[in-house]
Write a protein that holds these residues in place. Structure first.
Motif, short mmCIF file in Angstrom:
data_model
loop_
_atom_site.label_atom_id
_atom_site.label_comp_id
_atom_site.label_asym_id
_atom_site.label_seq_id
_atom_site.Cartn_x
_atom_site.Cartn_y
_atom_site.Cartn_z
N GLU A 134 0.83 -1.21 0.00
CA GLU A 134 0.00 0.00 0.00
C GLU A 134 0.87 1.26 0.00
OE1 GLU A 134 -2.56 -0.29 3.32
OE2 GLU A 134 -3.69 -2.01 2.56
N VAL A 135 1.95 1.26 0.85
CA VAL A 135 2.84 2.43 0.90
C VAL A 135 3.51 2.66 -0.44
CG1 VAL A 135 4.99 3.27 1.94
CG2 VAL A 135 3.24 2.28 3.39
N GLU A 136 3.93 1.58 -1.11
CA GLU A 136 4.58 1.73 -2.41
C GLU A 136 3.62 2.34 -3.43
OE1 GLU A 136 6.06 -2.06 -3.51
OE2 GLU A 136 7.84 -1.94 -2.20
N LYS A 137 2.39 1.90 -3.37
CA LYS A 137 1.39 2.50 -4.28
C LYS A 137 1.23 3.99 -4.02
CE LYS A 137 -1.37 -1.72 -4.88
NZ LYS A 137 -2.70 -2.35 -4.64
N ILE A 138 1.13 4.35 -2.72
CA ILE A 138 0.98 5.78 -2.36
C ILE A 138 2.23 6.55 -2.79
CG2 ILE A 138 0.78 7.37 -0.42
CD1 ILE A 138 -0.82 5.16 1.03
N HIS A 139 3.45 5.94 -2.59
CA HIS A 139 4.69 6.62 -2.96
C HIS A 139 4.74 6.87 -4.47
CE1 HIS A 139 8.90 7.70 -2.99
NE2 HIS A 139 9.15 6.76 -3.89
N ARG A 140 4.33 5.86 -5.26
CA ARG A 140 4.34 6.05 -6.71
C ARG A 140 3.39 7.17 -7.11
NH1 ARG A 140 4.77 0.32 -6.83
NH2 ARG A 140 2.52 0.13 -7.06
N LYS A 141 2.21 7.20 -6.48
CA LYS A 141 1.26 8.27 -6.80
C LYS A 141 1.85 9.63 -6.47
CE LYS A 141 -2.99 5.55 -6.24
NZ LYS A 141 -4.24 5.40 -5.46
N GLN A 142 2.53 9.75 -5.28
CA GLN A 142 3.12 11.04 -4.88
C GLN A 142 4.23 11.45 -5.84
OE1 GLN A 142 4.32 10.50 -0.83
NE2 GLN A 142 2.26 10.89 0.01
N VAL A 143 5.09 10.47 -6.25
CA VAL A 143 6.16 10.78 -7.20
C VAL A 143 5.58 11.27 -8.51
CG1 VAL A 143 8.01 9.75 -8.59
CG2 VAL A 143 7.86 9.24 -6.14
N GLU A 144 4.51 10.60 -8.97
CA GLU A 144 3.88 11.04 -10.23
C GLU A 144 3.33 12.45 -10.07
OE1 GLU A 144 0.99 8.09 -10.99
OE2 GLU A 144 2.44 6.54 -11.62
N ASN A 145 2.71 12.74 -8.90
CA ASN A 145 2.19 14.08 -8.68
C ASN A 145 3.32 15.11 -8.66
OD1 ASN A 145 -0.43 13.11 -8.51
ND2 ASN A 145 -0.30 12.79 -6.27
N LEU A 146 4.45 14.77 -7.98
CA LEU A 146 5.59 15.70 -7.93
C LEU A 146 6.19 15.92 -9.31
CD1 LEU A 146 7.42 14.49 -4.67
CD2 LEU A 146 6.27 16.68 -5.04
N GLU A 147 6.27 14.85 -10.13
CA GLU A 147 6.80 15.01 -11.49
C GLU A 147 5.91 15.94 -12.31
OE1 GLU A 147 7.16 11.12 -13.05
OE2 GLU A 147 9.04 10.65 -11.99
N VAL A 148 4.62 15.80 -12.11
CA VAL A 148 3.69 16.68 -12.83
C VAL A 148 3.86 18.11 -12.38
CG1 VAL A 148 1.25 17.22 -13.21
CG2 VAL A 148 2.04 14.84 -13.28
N ILE A 149 4.00 18.31 -11.01
CA ILE A 149 4.11 19.67 -10.47
C ILE A 149 5.44 20.31 -10.87
CG2 ILE A 149 4.27 21.01 -8.34
CD1 ILE A 149 2.35 18.93 -7.09
N SER A 150 6.59 19.56 -10.71
CA SER A 150 7.91 20.17 -10.94
C SER A 150 8.34 20.13 -12.38
CB SER A 150 8.96 19.43 -10.10
OG SER A 150 9.05 18.06 -10.49
N GLY A 151 7.75 19.28 -13.16
CA GLY A 151 8.17 19.16 -14.55
C GLY A 151 9.45 18.36 -14.70
N LEU A 152 9.91 17.65 -13.63
CA LEU A 152 11.12 16.83 -13.67
C LEU A 152 10.76 15.39 -13.35
CD1 LEU A 152 13.63 19.08 -11.65
CD2 LEU A 152 13.56 18.78 -14.13
N SER A 153 11.55 14.48 -13.98
CA SER A 153 11.35 13.08 -13.64
C SER A 153 12.05 12.77 -12.32
CB SER A 153 11.91 12.18 -14.75
OG SER A 153 13.32 12.36 -14.84
N ALA A 154 11.75 11.59 -11.77
CA ALA A 154 12.37 11.21 -10.49
C ALA A 154 13.88 11.08 -10.62
CB ALA A 154 11.75 9.89 -10.01
N GLU A 155 14.36 10.53 -11.75
CA GLU A 155 15.81 10.38 -11.95
C GLU A 155 16.51 11.73 -12.04
OE1 GLU A 155 17.70 7.77 -11.92
OE2 GLU A 155 16.01 6.47 -11.43
N GLU A 156 15.87 12.69 -12.75
CA GLU A 156 16.47 14.02 -12.86
C GLU A 156 16.54 14.71 -11.51
OE1 GLU A 156 14.00 15.90 -15.69
OE2 GLU A 156 14.99 14.99 -17.45
#
Length: 522
Positions: A134-156
């Protein structure tokens, strides 16, 4: 008459016969009585023996019974002891059986508890795995939201974060390294000064300064004519045999012996003394005296070398190196007697090595031999340090000693801590006040060259060579030279002096940057 004699004879014979019979009867009676007494004694002895035998028999029977009783008691004790041990062993076995049974009971209880705990752990593990998913699912959703907000991928974003952390870590590391270097330099300078001062204070030696001439004193000037000889043949023979220039001038009661080789000068002086004392001065006598004096000087050189190594407590030096050490007495370096200099360096090295916890004997050996290259038997193009190292290697000296000899003027790389000690002690000995002497003109020129080197750098306002040329103080313009540039300037000047000039000891370069603020009160 015969009628009277016959009865007498017959009576005598009868008397004798009767006496014999009576004697035999008495003897028989006596023997019978003796036999009876003997029988009585024998019977008494037999009776007494029987009584003693009976008593002895009773005694032996009693002893046998006592021994039997003792053996029986001992046997009973052994049997009792064995029975007791068997009883103890049986008791221990029963105790062990009881403990084993208790352990088995505990083991069964623990096994049951472990089974219960394992079941609980499996339940919790399953629960945690579900929560982790469940935490991994929530983490992936948050990362996707942050990528959308910042315009950067997780690796960048990760790369940018790592880059910023690296820059910050490098800055902190450089600051820490600088602080560590400054602290270590300060501590090292203090400790080295302390060791050097302690070493110098513990050693005091006399300084011997050599000249290029020797003065031979004479009682009167008449001897000068005898030394010169007819048409100067004696003085020419002396000069040709000894290789020394002999100056006979108007100086009263003195003759000057001039030569840059102190050995030849000493041979000439001793030869002159012998010739003047003997009074016979002619070319043949001069050659004979000079040959004897040369042998005497060689023996003296050997004795000086042996005495030196014995005084310093150094053993196992090759005889050829001992001769070289002896020849140092008749050599000088910048006017300083080479043997005295080498002895002083050896003592300084021993003391300093002891202060640092190193091999003092090895350091003393290297200090004594460091300048043997200055007394070659033949001319060589090699620097004296490398030549001395070759000699030391030839005569099987220790590798550390050879390296210290060759590296004390930085001709080769230093491979042990003994090498810098020899270099420092050589500089200390040569830098002592009054130890070395130079011609005034070359001394003044060296000071001027030091100051000119400083003026060759931009921003230098004034430069002064002080302390007999062992320190150069440079005053710079504060507007043109900042603190960092002052440190670089000091280093560059010292390197240029080291590369362009030849000098004994060391030269300290001090750069002074002064800022003045002036206001006038009216």
């Amino acid at each position: 008459m015969e009628a009277y004699i016959l009865p007498i004879v017959i009576g005598a014979a009868l008397g004798l016969t009767i006496g014999y019979v009576i004697a035999k009867s008495l003897e028989k009676i006596k023997a019978t009585k003796l036999l009876r007494n003997t029988r009585k004694e024998a019977s008494a002895l037999i009776k007494e023996a029987k009584i003693e035998a009976a008593a002895l028999k009773k005694e032996k029977i009693l002893q046998a019974k006592e021994k039997f009783i003792e053996l029986k008691a001992a046997h009973e004790k052994v049997i009792l002891s064995r029975d007791k041990k068997m009883a103890d062993a049986e008791k221990r076995i029963r105790d062990k059986e009881s403990q084993v049974s208790q352990q088995l009971d505990k083991h069964k209880k623990l096994t049951a508890e472990v089974d219960v705990k394992r079941a609980e752990f499996d339940k919790k593990n399953d629960y945690l795995e579900r929560r982790l998913q469940e935490v991994e699912k929530i983490h992936r959703k948050q990362v996707e939201n942050l990528e959308v907000i910042s315009g950067l991928s997780a690796e960048e974003a990760k790369k940018e974060l790592i880059s910023s952390l690296k820059d910050e870590a490098n800055t902190d590391a450089l600051s820490l390294i600088q602080e560590t270097i400054e602290e270590s330099q300060l501590t090292a300078a203090q400790e080295s000064k302390k060791i050097i001062l302690n070493t110098i204070q513990r050693l005091g030696v006399e300084q011997t300064v050599e000249n290029c001439v020797s003065v031979f004193n004479i009682e009167n000037d008449d001897i000068k004519g005898r030394i010169i000889g007819r048409e100067g043949r004696n003085i020419r023979a002396l000069e040709a045999t000894t290789g020394v220039e002999i100056i006979v001038d108007d100086t009263p009661e003195a003759i000057i012996l001039s030569c840059f080789d102190p050995v030849r000068r000493e041979i000439a002086r001793l030869s002159l003394h012998k010739l003047v004392t003997d009074g016979r001065i002619h070319p043949a006598r001069i050659e004979e005296v000079v040959r004897k004096t040369e042998k005497q000087i060689q023996q003296e050189i050997n004795e000086i070398g042996k005495r030196t190594v014995i005084d310093l407590g150094i053993h196992g030096i090759h005889p050829e190196l001992i001769k070289t050490i002896g020849r140092m007495k008749y050599r000088s370096s910048y006017g300083q007697n080479l043997l005295q200099h080498s002895r002083e360096v050896a003592n300084l090295c021993g003391l300093m090595a002891a202060e640092l916890g190193l091999n003092a004997k090895l350091a003393k050996r290297a200090g004594l031999l460091h300048d043997i290259g200055k007394v070659p038997e033949s001319e060589s193009e090699l620097p004296h340090a490398l030549l001395g190292m070759e000699w030391a290697e030839k005569y099987k000296e220790n590798e550390v000693v050879c390296n210290a000899i060759g590296a004390h003027h930085d001709e080769i790389e230093m491979k042990s801590l003994i090498a810098p000690i020899v270099q420092v002690c050589d500089a200390i000995s040569g830098a002592r006040p009054g130890a070395r002497r130079q011609v005034l003109d070359s001394y003044i020129q060296r000071l001027k060259d030091l100051e000119d080197i400083a003026f060759g750098f931009p921003g230098v306002q004034k430069a002064y060579a002080i302390q007999a040329g062992r320190e150069l103080r440079v005053l710079v313009e504060s507007e043109k030279v900042d603190d960092v540039r002052a440190s670089e300037l000091s280093y560059n000047i010292s390197q240029k002096i080291q590369n362009d000039m030849t000098y004994p000891g060391q030269v300290r370069v001090t750069v002074i940057r002064e800022t003045r603020v002036v206001n006038i009160a009216k």
